[in-house]
Design a protein around this motif. Structure first.
Motif, PDB file in Angstrom:
ATOM      1  N   ALA A 199       0.830  -1.206   0.000  1.00  0.00           N
ATOM      2  CA  ALA A 199       0.000   0.000   0.000  1.00  0.00           C
ATOM      3  C   ALA A 199       0.865   1.258   0.000  1.00  0.00           C
ATOM      4  O   ALA A 199       0.566   2.236  -0.703  1.00  0.00           O
ATOM      5  CB  ALA A 199      -0.929  -0.009   1.210  1.00  0.00           C
ATOM      6  N   GLY A 200       1.947   1.244   0.784  1.00  0.00           N
ATOM      7  CA  GLY A 200       2.842   2.399   0.807  1.00  0.00           C
ATOM      8  C   GLY A 200       3.508   2.647  -0.529  1.00  0.00           C
ATOM      9  O   GLY A 200       3.642   3.801  -0.967  1.00  0.00           O
ATOM     10  N   LEU A 201       3.922   1.587  -1.207  1.00  0.00           N
ATOM     11  CA  LEU A 201       4.547   1.732  -2.522  1.00  0.00           C
ATOM     12  C   LEU A 201       3.555   2.293  -3.546  1.00  0.00           C
ATOM     13  O   LEU A 201       3.924   3.113  -4.396  1.00  0.00           O
ATOM     14  CB  LEU A 201       5.089   0.386  -2.997  1.00  0.00           C
ATOM     15  N   CYS A 202       2.302   1.862  -3.456  1.00  0.00           N
ATOM     16  CA  CYS A 202       1.285   2.387  -4.378  1.00  0.00           C
ATOM     17  C   CYS A 202       1.047   3.880  -4.149  1.00  0.00           C
ATOM     18  O   CYS A 202       0.883   4.653  -5.103  1.00  0.00           O
ATOM     19  CB  CYS A 202      -0.022   1.608  -4.214  1.00  0.00           C
ATOM     20  N   ILE A 203       1.035   4.284  -2.878  1.00  0.00           N
ATOM     21  CA  ILE A 203       0.842   5.707  -2.571  1.00  0.00           C
ATOM     22  C   ILE A 203       2.034   6.525  -3.066  1.00  0.00           C
ATOM     23  O   ILE A 203       1.871   7.617  -3.635  1.00  0.00           O
ATOM     24  CB  ILE A 203       0.616   5.892  -1.061  1.00  0.00           C
TER      25      ILE A 203
END
Length: 291
Positions: free
Chosen positions: A276-280
């Motif tokens: 999720a952090g990488l997508c953000i």
């Protein structure tokens, strides 16, 4: 005897447990709907200032371009209007001819006009929660979330003090535990100072677990609600966006059970948060706008 074995000896999932879980699921479904309700009750329709009255002319007789400045997308600005009508912006045939960039403008002293679209009647149109008052829309959502925080804290404490009751064993079942054995297994310990809240930070191990769980919940909720509570910011139909959010959530829950069973809770939780952090972060490099 482990807790799972004890539950199995007591009869496992019975009619009471099924009824209890079903009754608990109904308010939870309603709560989820209320959490995202402001996407629709506080939707912001396209709007612009109400034009200044012009002597000897009705609003329909005055082209909007002479009263409202246009933005870079050739749309009426939402929060400003001309102090005086700019008739020179019309060609001799009455068509619009640009924007008076040097003309004096003022806020919308006479209110706003809302265009027909997806949203026609919301709290925004009812109380004019736009422009300088736009922050009140977020205040309304914050008040609701503060109520959830207060209610969760209050009823969470109350739920830790239910009236105790020991279930009776079925005499016809040879594997059932008698009440005397249950009383020996379930021992009531004297309450410790501070109650259940203090128990979360009483020992170093509990402090580590409590801080870790709180951090994970905050990170997950911050990312999820930051997206789910601003569906209009995606630029698509909010009803379709909400449908996609709900449709994705169901298989995601089922997949999470499978992943946790195969990889374990820590690896599954850490991997999902990292993804999720990488997508953000990757969203930073996605260009905004349509062209």
């Amino acid at each position: 005897m482990s807790f799972v074995e004890l539950l199995s000896r007591l009869g496992g999932m019975g009619r009471f447990q099924v009824t209890y879980v079903a009754a608990l699921a109904v308010p939870l479904l309603m709560l989820a709907s209320h959490n995202l309700l402001q996407n629709f009750t506080a939707g912001i329709p396209e709007h612009h200032c109400r034009p200044r009255p012009v002597a000897n002319a009705t609003a329909a007789d005055v082209p909007l371009v002479v009263s409202i400045p246009w933005d870079s997308h050739r749309r009426p600005q939402s929060c400003r209007r001309y102090v005086e009508p700019q008739w020179h912006l019309l060609d001799t045939n009455g068509s619009a001819n640009g924007t008076a960039t040097e003309a004096a403008t003022e806020p919308c002293h006479d209110g706003w006009m809302y265009l027909d679209g997806i949203f026609t009647d919301t709290i925004v149109t009812e109380w004019d929660l736009v422009c300088d008052s736009k922050k009140m829309r977020q205040v309304a959502q914050s008040i609701y979330m503060a109520g959830i925080l207060l209610g969760s804290s209050l009823f969470g404490i109350l739920s830790d003090n239910p009236p105790g009751a020991l279930p009776g064993a079925d005499p016809a079942d040879p594997g059932a535990l008698p009440p005397q054995a249950l009383r020996a297994l379930v021992r009531r310990e004297p309450p410790l100072p501070g109650g259940a809240v203090a128990a979360l930070v009483r020992t170093p191990g509990m402090r580590t677990v409590s801080c870790g769980v709180s951090f994970v919940w905050f990170s997950t909720s911050f990312a999820y609600y930051g997206l789910a509570m601003d569906l209009q910011g995606f630029g698509f139909n909010v009803y379709l966006s909400q449908l996609v959010f709900g449709a994705v959530d169901i298989p995601a829950k089922l997949l999470s059970v499978l992943v946790i069973s195969c990889l374990g809770r820590r690896l599954a939780q850490g991997g999902s948060l990292a993804l999720a952090g990488l997508c953000i972060l990757a969203n930073i490099f996605v260009p905004s706008g349509g062209g």
